[in-house]
Design an enzyme around this catalytic site. Structure first.
Site: not given
Ligand code: CO
Length: 295
Positions: A122, A180, A210, A242
């Site tokens: 966005h 993620h 997250e 990650h």
């Molecule tokens: Co990250």
């Protein structure tokens, strides 16, 4: 002969109109011929192996859109800064679009290589649209959807995920994908994907680093199903920090450590979605829709 002369004029007109594609004018009325460009935008990664994934996308895009110049930009300020410290310059989408303005591009398709339409997507849409319609600027800037946008994408992405599971995995083994995750409302895509995958295979799970679902939710589900072995796979374009640390790392809070503490044997697979053609094709199809909107 009169008719021959007329024919010559018509042929000449046809030729001229081919040479003069759709024009656009700037504030001073100068005519700019249509010049198409593609801007591929990734989050970015500090892991050198990520380059393999990005090169794979670059090759696919150039093959599908020969003759349209392809540029790259990255949206993560942290990664841009980290790589700058190593002497590597990565451009932001704003920098590249500014260059493209100067190079008299008129139509740019910006393809988001993000996974969900979250904050990065966005933010990208908001910024790049400001480049359309400026004086002496680009005429059209069209942004292609990230990997997951429509319900059709959800099915296609789920099918792609099923195909990349290692062949040696047995039905009783779990496959845990690490997305993620985000505080952005688009986090719901992970739950939608988990639901869709579950319909194909009850031992496939999707969690996030997250967002939600979390590893604790997955751990509870695995215990309930008495899972003894799990394949851990990143559901991110690149198997970066990650995947290497939060998913497969040796620290006690990695997914591997958490599940191994429950007696579940873990097999991490360190390959990002951008390394598989099944996923690249989805991004390329989204880019095709954007390019088809040039006029
Ligand atoms: Co990250």
């Amino acid at each position: 002969m009169q008719i021959d002369a007329l024919k010559r004029v018509l042929v000449l007109l046809g030729f001229v109109s081919l040479l003069l594609p759709t024009s656009t004018s700037n504030a001073h009325g100068d005519k700019l011929p249509m010049k198409k460009g593609i801007l591929l935008v990734a989050f970015g990664s500090t892991i050198p192996e990520a380059q393999v994934a990005f090169e794979n996308i670059d090759r696919s895009v150039k093959k599908v859109f020969p003759g349209i110049p392809v540029r790259w930009a990255y949206t993560s300020r942290i990664i841009i800064r980290k790589l700058a410290e190593q002497g590597k310059h990565l451009s932001t989408p704003e920098e590249v679009l500014s260059d493209m303005m100067r190079e008299n591009f008129t139509h740019v398709a910006v393809q988001s290589l993000h996974t969900i339409p979250g904050q990065e997507f966005h933010g990208l849409v908001k910024n790049v649209h400001r480049f359309a319609g400026m004086s002496k600027g680009l005429k059209r800037v069209i942004v292609g959807y990230p990997l997951l946008a429509t319900t059709e994408d959800l099915h296609r992405v789920a099918e792609a995920m099923l195909t990349i599971i290692p062949k040696e995995r047995k039905k009783k083994d779990a496959v845990v994908f690490m997305g993620h995750g985000t505080h952005h409302p688009a986090n719901v895509y992970y739950a939608a994907l988990a639901y869709r995958l579950k319909k194909s295979d009850a031992n496939i799970f999707v969690g996030t680093v997250e967002g939600w679902p979390e590893i604790d939710d997955i751990r509870a589900d695995l215990k309930k199903r008495r899972i003894r072995k799990a394949y851990l796979m990143p559901f991110m374009s690149v198997a970066g920090d990650h995947a290497r640390n939060d998913m497969a790392g040796p620290e006690p809070d990695s997914w591997k450590s958490i599940l191994e503490k429950e007696g579940i044997e873990c097999v991490p697979v360190l390959k990002g979605t951008a390394e598989f053609q099944e996923f690249v094709d989805i991004w390329v199809d989204h880019l095709r829709i954007a390019v088809d909107h040039f006029r």
